[in-house]
Design a protein around this motif. Structure first.
Motif, short mmCIF file in Angstrom:
data_model
loop_
_atom_site.label_atom_id
_atom_site.label_comp_id
_atom_site.label_asym_id
_atom_site.label_seq_id
_atom_site.Cartn_x
_atom_site.Cartn_y
_atom_site.Cartn_z
N CYS A 236 53.80 70.49 101.06
CA CYS A 236 54.79 71.56 101.18
C CYS A 236 53.90 72.78 101.92
N GLY A 237 52.73 73.29 101.46
CA GLY A 237 52.14 74.25 102.15
C GLY A 237 52.78 75.58 101.63
N SER A 238 53.29 76.31 102.97
CA SER A 238 54.15 77.41 103.01
C SER A 238 55.59 77.23 103.28
N ARG A 239 55.70 75.75 103.39
CA ARG A 239 57.17 75.46 103.39
C ARG A 239 57.96 75.32 102.32
N SER A 240 59.13 75.33 102.17
CA SER A 240 59.92 75.15 100.86
C SER A 240 60.32 73.81 100.46
N SER A 241 60.21 72.70 101.40
CA SER A 241 60.71 71.50 101.34
C SER A 241 59.92 70.37 102.30
N TYR A 242 59.98 68.93 102.06
CA TYR A 242 59.61 68.11 103.08
C TYR A 242 60.29 66.74 102.82
N CYS A 243 60.28 66.06 103.83
CA CYS A 243 60.74 64.51 103.54
C CYS A 243 59.90 63.62 103.26
N GLU A 248 55.85 65.56 107.62
CA GLU A 248 55.68 66.69 108.49
C GLU A 248 57.04 67.49 108.67
N ALA A 249 58.15 66.73 108.33
CA ALA A 249 59.50 67.36 108.66
C ALA A 249 59.94 68.21 107.37
N THR A 250 60.60 69.17 107.83
CA THR A 250 61.09 70.19 106.83
C THR A 250 62.65 70.15 106.83
N PHE A 251 63.35 70.33 105.58
CA PHE A 251 64.79 70.14 105.71
C PHE A 251 65.41 71.53 106.15
N MET A 252 65.98 71.33 107.15
CA MET A 252 66.82 72.55 107.80
C MET A 252 68.35 72.36 108.02
N ARG A 253 68.95 73.38 108.19
CA ARG A 253 70.33 73.42 108.36
C ARG A 253 70.67 73.20 109.88
N MET A 254 70.96 72.08 110.36
CA MET A 254 71.75 71.84 111.73
C MET A 254 73.00 72.20 112.30
N GLY A 262 77.65 71.57 105.37
CA GLY A 262 76.45 72.42 105.50
C GLY A 262 75.15 71.66 104.85
N GLN A 263 75.13 70.50 104.84
CA GLN A 263 73.98 69.76 104.15
C GLN A 263 72.72 70.01 104.84
N LEU A 264 71.52 69.96 104.36
CA LEU A 264 70.37 70.40 104.91
C LEU A 264 69.74 68.68 105.54
#
Length: 518
Positions: A236-243, A248-254, A262-264
């Motif tokens: 995760c590092g400084s990120r809040s999530s990963y797949c 290397e992908a982060t969960f984001m609101r698209m 409103g799923q991530l």
């Protein structure tokens, strides 16, 4: 069959072939081994990959089929046999991914030599978008959840470990957090005892495990869980999530939400730089916000091009970014403040709780509220961002709020303290506020309006065309490097199609759209 006779002269494949033939592709050729002979010329593979993305054919198997059936692909093959899908995949994920920026830069330099691209007559327009990863959207790992499980495990170990070790004749004394190396030491000691006392491990139905074996299995379970939680936090590092299937992908609101809830989704933040309607650079990031990508992307562009003016939208505004461009005076910054559109609303202008609607005395360094009360400086506060930037905020407070008839309108912040016991407080980042005022004036000039209009057309137009016209909404590969190679192919395809469109509409050599006055 003479294929060229069946290809129209204004076909984009002809333009693509002419542009790629002018490219030397030294960095791409250098990725191949000197030993032996290349099965396919790199230029041929680059042509068919770009043309595939131009025609919404992004699967390597579909590109292979098109090379056997489509006359335009046959023309680009230039007499070569149709390549296998594995050859196309290796080219895209290995060779192109290693030199993607150099290839995009070389095409930009060719467009510049042709007079189609100019950093003097145009500006660098930057915008970002989020595109979904190929990773499974339900294989998520949340950093806070992992840390919570780690805390519960530490509590369990602290409670049970002393008794377990005592039952097998071992001592327990560890200060602070129990790490896997401590448990591994206990496991080693326990294995030595079992070997000395000739205690064998048993398994299966009807077998009774010894206490030593039970303790050993518990230790191994704890060691595995600690290592798993530590690895997940590290990823995760400084990120809040990963797949899980694309770390290397982060969960984001698209913006594209097929379930409308409103799923991530796992995705990447794609930043693109456009000059004279052509893509000249890109930056693939796992960060969900654009503010942290502005500086690294700008460093990348400065090392490749003579950047004179850069235009951002409001998503890139921050005090850290203002500081960066002030320390690099050779680049002229245009960025729309985040509150620019809000300030036009009547509700915003009549809100007495906002600092912007209070009178400020620069000499006395005080604010005056709607009721004529004075807010004086009472201290300073320092905050640190995720990138390590430290911002200084000045705190102002009013000491005459008791009995004010408009106190409820002025103090809007939530607090457990009753309203009648609170005073109005402001936290102001003076440097940021000053830069925002200056930028508001700058973008309101004729030049600022022209550049902002062109940013919305050129930068946002890239994403609109790629997502809508080329129907590209999801990457086909894993990891930032391979995703960057895919986006580079899209950028190269967009540049060829843009030049083809401009030539058909008589707009070659035009760098900016003119303002239309009604």
């Amino acid at each position: 069959m003479d294929i060229e006779k069946n290809i129209p002269k204004d076909e984009p494949a002809v333009l693509l072939s002419a542009i790629v033939e002018r490219m030397k592709l030294k960095e791409l050729i250098a990725t191949y081994s000197d030993a032996g002979r290349n099965e396919y010329p790199p230029k041929v593979l680059l042509k068919i990959c770009i043309y595939g993305y131009m025609r919404k054919i992004i699967s390597t198997r579909e590109i292979e089929r098109a090379c056997r059936e489509n006359i335009n692909f046959m023309y680009l093959l230039n007499g070569e046999a149709p390549p296998d899908h594995n050859t196309i995949h290796r080219f895209r994920s290995k060779h192109l991914a290693s030199c993607q920026d150099a290839i995009l830069k070389e095409m930009a330099e060719i467009l510049q030599d042709m007079g189609e691209l100019s950093f003097e007559n145009s500006a660098v327009f930057i915008d970002g978008t989020k595109i979904e990863s190929v990773g499974n959207r339900y294989q998520f790992v949340w950093k806070k959840s992992v840390q919570k499980h780690m805390e519960k495990l530490q509590q369990t170990i602290r409670e049970k470990l002393p008794g377990l070790l005592k039952s097998v004749g071992l001592r327990f004394y560890i200060e602070g957090e129990v790490k896997s190396k401590h448990l591994q030491k206990f496991r080693k000691q326990l294995c030595a005892i079992m070997k000395q006392e000739k205690i064998e491990k048993v398994s299966g139905k009807g077998k009774r495990k010894s206490q030593h074996q039970r303790v050993l299995e518990t230790l191994e379970d704890w060691i595995g869980r600690i290592k798993s939680y530590t690895a997940k936090v590290h990823i995760c590092g400084s990120r809040s999530s990963y797949c899980k299937t694309d770390p290397e992908a982060t969960f984001m609101r698209m913006k594209e939400d097929h379930m409308l809830n409103g799923q991530l989704k796992p995705g990447y933040n794609i930043n693109t730089a456009t000059v004279s309607e052509y893509v000249v650079g890109s930056y693939v990031s796992s960060d969900r916000t654009d503010t942290v990508t502005a500086i690294p992307f700008m460093e990348k562009l400065r090392s490749a091009y003579p950047v004179k003016r850069v235009v951002y939208d409001s998503g890139y505004e921050s005090e850290e970014n203002y500081r960066y461009f002030e320390e690099n005076p050779g680049i002229e910054l245009y960025v729309k403040p985040a509150n620019y559109e809000q300030k036009k609303q009547r509700k915003y202008r009549t809100d007495i709780s906002r600092r912007e609607n209070m009178a400020y005395d620069r000499i006395q360094d005080t604010y005056t509220c709607a009721e004529g009360k004075i807010l004086r400086k009472v201290g300073t506060k320092h905050t640190k961002s995720s990138t390590g930037f430290v911002s200084e905020k000045t705190i102002y407070e009013c000491g005459e709020c008791s009995g004010c008839p408009r106190k409820g309108e002025c103090i809007r912040s939530r607090s457990a303290t009753p309203l009648d016991q609170r005073n109005k407080r402001l936290e102001v980042a003076q440097y940021f506020a000053e830069q925002r005022r200056n930028m508001t004036e700058k973008i309101s000039t004729d030049e600022g309006k022209l550049l902002r209009m062109n940013r919305s057309i050129q930068a946002e137009g890239v994403f609109a065309y790629i997502k809508t016209d080329l129907s590209f909404r999801r990457f086909m590969t894993h990891g930032k490097k391979r995703v960057g190679a895919e986006w580079t192919l899209l950028a190269l395809a967009y540049n060829v199609l843009r030049m083809h469109h401009k030539s058909r509409n008589g707009r070659l050599g035009m760098h900016l759209y003119e303002m239309v006055t009604v």
